[in-house]
Enzyme design. Structure first.
Site, PDB file in Angstrom:
ATOM      1  N   ARG A  43     -14.868 -24.103 -61.985  1.00  0.00           N
ATOM      2  CA  ARG A  43     -13.858 -23.508 -61.111  1.00  0.00           C
ATOM      3  C   ARG A  43     -14.046 -23.884 -59.641  1.00  0.00           C
ATOM      4  O   ARG A  43     -13.106 -23.893 -58.874  1.00  0.00           O
ATOM      5  CB  ARG A  43     -13.899 -21.980 -61.243  1.00  0.00           C
ATOM      6  N   GLU A  97     -34.281 -15.319 -79.238  1.00  0.00           N
ATOM      7  CA  GLU A  97     -34.546 -16.149 -80.412  1.00  0.00           C
ATOM      8  C   GLU A  97     -36.034 -16.396 -80.621  1.00  0.00           C
ATOM      9  O   GLU A  97     -36.483 -16.597 -81.748  1.00  0.00           O
ATOM     10  CB  GLU A  97     -33.812 -17.488 -80.251  1.00  0.00           C
ATOM     11  N   GLY A 146     -31.877 -28.981 -77.305  1.00  0.00           N
ATOM     12  CA  GLY A 146     -32.770 -28.701 -76.184  1.00  0.00           C
ATOM     13  C   GLY A 146     -32.241 -27.703 -75.178  1.00  0.00           C
ATOM     14  O   GLY A 146     -32.687 -27.679 -74.029  1.00  0.00           O
ATOM     15  N   GLY A 196     -12.516 -17.811 -77.918  1.00  0.00           N
ATOM     16  CA  GLY A 196     -11.957 -18.496 -76.764  1.00  0.00           C
ATOM     17  C   GLY A 196     -12.280 -17.777 -75.474  1.00  0.00           C
ATOM     18  O   GLY A 196     -12.109 -18.340 -74.381  1.00  0.00           O
TER      19      GLY A 196
END
Length: 470
Positions: free
Chosen positions: A426, A258, A233, A400
């Site tokens: 952060r 998409e 979702g 990463g």
């Protein structure tokens, strides 16, 4: 050696332009002489201009060689003066090429001091950028006449070259003094305090109370990654965020790579009308549904959302579109659905490098345009093989760099219903903000409605205000 070759290529290109148009390229020889002379007079002069100009910034080859000699002396941590520069040029066998000791002496007499060296350096930098724009424009023009060059490659090369010039210009920023940063931070803090007292979030509200409390909303300059496996979702959640932000008066730029924009709109209609998503998808609409649909469309069409469903967009085009829309006052939040579908600028790089390039450019875009950017991301398939389906940062797919560049990483996963998990934040708290979503994942709220008819009976424009689905 490489630097000299680059300088020679640039000089040859400038000479070709000169011959073609019969004009002298932009230059300021006397100002260049003033800069060179001041470098040999003032002890800290080089530090004042090192972030503004470099060797290639000078038009005259002789001035480039002298500046390169000055750089070498500074790197050796020796004093820069008439004598040391003369010796360095002699050791390089370039003293006579620049005009000999008399020319070096003449340059030091061009200025009384280095008081205006920074101002003069910016003039030299400006002329260099003008020459570079002429050179790059000529190269792009030549490539444009070549039928063998793919137009996408041409556009990518043009953007890359122009961005290179822009980066040269922006790198001249010497930084801000601490007192200026302190004042700006206090202004931001006072604004946040005022919003807090008013019961508002500092950033764009997510529409979910606990998520707002953890993140402070979607904050400017932040890159937010929302990741999930297919079918959980994440697109519906992104649409909810787009509508929630737009209802607060923010311009949202939604890149749906998409699905077509019309199909995304149907998902929104399902949430707004509480008509089954599959029924709206397949056109199974009863006569009594049309009143709800017309009311919902009337509300949604007023929202400040720009849709872009071009599947061929690359990262540079998204950055360029965002910059253009921001300047036009039509971009306060960007949402990209989803990261792995964005075409990279460098099609030859390995996939991990491509994803790293895309996420870095999205983070730079958030910083430069001072907006929040939300990128959706896929998770690795390995999570489906585990007993524990709760995602971790190591599940982020293909690079990463996604974790590294993101300010906030949020996972959506299915565990007895859709769940949220903040794994990186952060500027706030991590954890599992509580919320509710309906079975079709078209309605999101802080908690489950008291009855199935609760939201149906509310006017569409009141739903957000009452902590309900958008």
């Amino acid at each position: 050696m490489v630097a000299n070759k680059k300088q020679n290529n640039q000089q040859q290109s400038i000479e070709q332009i000169n011959a073609q148009y019969g004009k002298l390229p932009p230059q300021a020889i006397e100002v260049e002489e003033a800069v060179i002379g001041a470098l040999m007079l003032e002890r800290d002069a080089f530090q004042m201009v090192s972030g503004i100009i470099d060797t290639t910034s000078f038009y005259k080859d002789e001035h480039q060689k002298i500046f390169e000699a000055v750089k070498s002396i500074v790197e050796k941590e020796k004093p820069v003066d008439l004598m040391t520069v003369t010796i360095e040029l002699k050791n390089r066998n370039q003293l006579e090429e620049v005009g000999g000791p008399m020319e070096i002496t003449r340059l030091t007499r061009r200025v009384a001091s280095g008081a205006h060296i920074e101002f003069h350096a910016r003039i030299v930098a400006q002329k260099f950028i003008q020459r570079e724009l002429i050179r790059v424009s000529t190269e792009i023009q030549t490539m444009s006449y070549d039928d063998m060059v793919d137009v996408e490659d041409l556009l990518s090369e043009a953007r890359s070259k122009l961005n290179g010039i822009e980066n040269t210009f922006t790198s001249a920023n010497p930084g801000k003094n601490m007192d200026i940063v302190a004042k700006e931070a206090l202004i931001d803090l006072e604004a946040d305090v005022k919003l807090n007292k008013e019961g508002s979030t500092p950033g764009i509200s997510t529409g979910l109370r606990e998520l707002d409390e953890s993140t402070g909303g979607w904050r400017n300059t932040n890159l937010i990654t929302i990741a999930a496996r297919p079918g959980v979702g994440k697109t519906s959640f992104a649409l909810f965020q787009a509508v929630t932000a737009a209802r607060q008066g923010n311009w949202v730029n939604f890149y749906g790579l998409e699905m077509k924009s019309t199909d995304l709109f149907r998902i929104l209609l399902s949430g707004e009308t509480d008509i089954a998503r599959s029924d709206i998808r397949d056109g199974k609409i009863e006569d009594y549904h049309w009143e709800k649909i017309n009311i919902a469309v009337g509300e949604l069409e007023k929202l400040p959302i720009l849709w872009n469903d071009d599947p061929d967009l690359n990262v540079n085009q998204i950055v360029a579109n965002t910059r253009r829309n921001k300047k036009a006052g039509r971009c306060d939040l960007v949402i990209i659905d989803y990261l792995q579908l964005v075409n990279p600028a460098d099609k030859k790089a390995i996939r991990e490098q491509q994803i790293a390039e895309i996420t870095r450019k999205f983070k730079q875009m958030a910083l430069r345009e001072n907006i929040p950017v939300i990128e959706l991301s896929q998770l690795n398939r390995d999570i489906d093989k585990r007993t524990d389906k709760e995602p971790t940062l190591s599940d982020l797919r293909e690079s990463g760099a996604i974790e590294q560049d993101s300010d906030v990483v949020i996972f959506l996963y299915d565990k007895d219903g859709i769940k949220l998990k903040i794994s990186k934040n952060r500027r706030g708290k991590k954890g599992h903000p509580d919320f509710w979503a309906n079975e079709e994942k078209t309605i999101f709220a802080d908690s489950e409605p008291l009855s199935a008819d609760y939201f149906k009976n509310l006017p569409v424009n009141e739903r957000f205000e009452k902590d309900g689905p958008f």
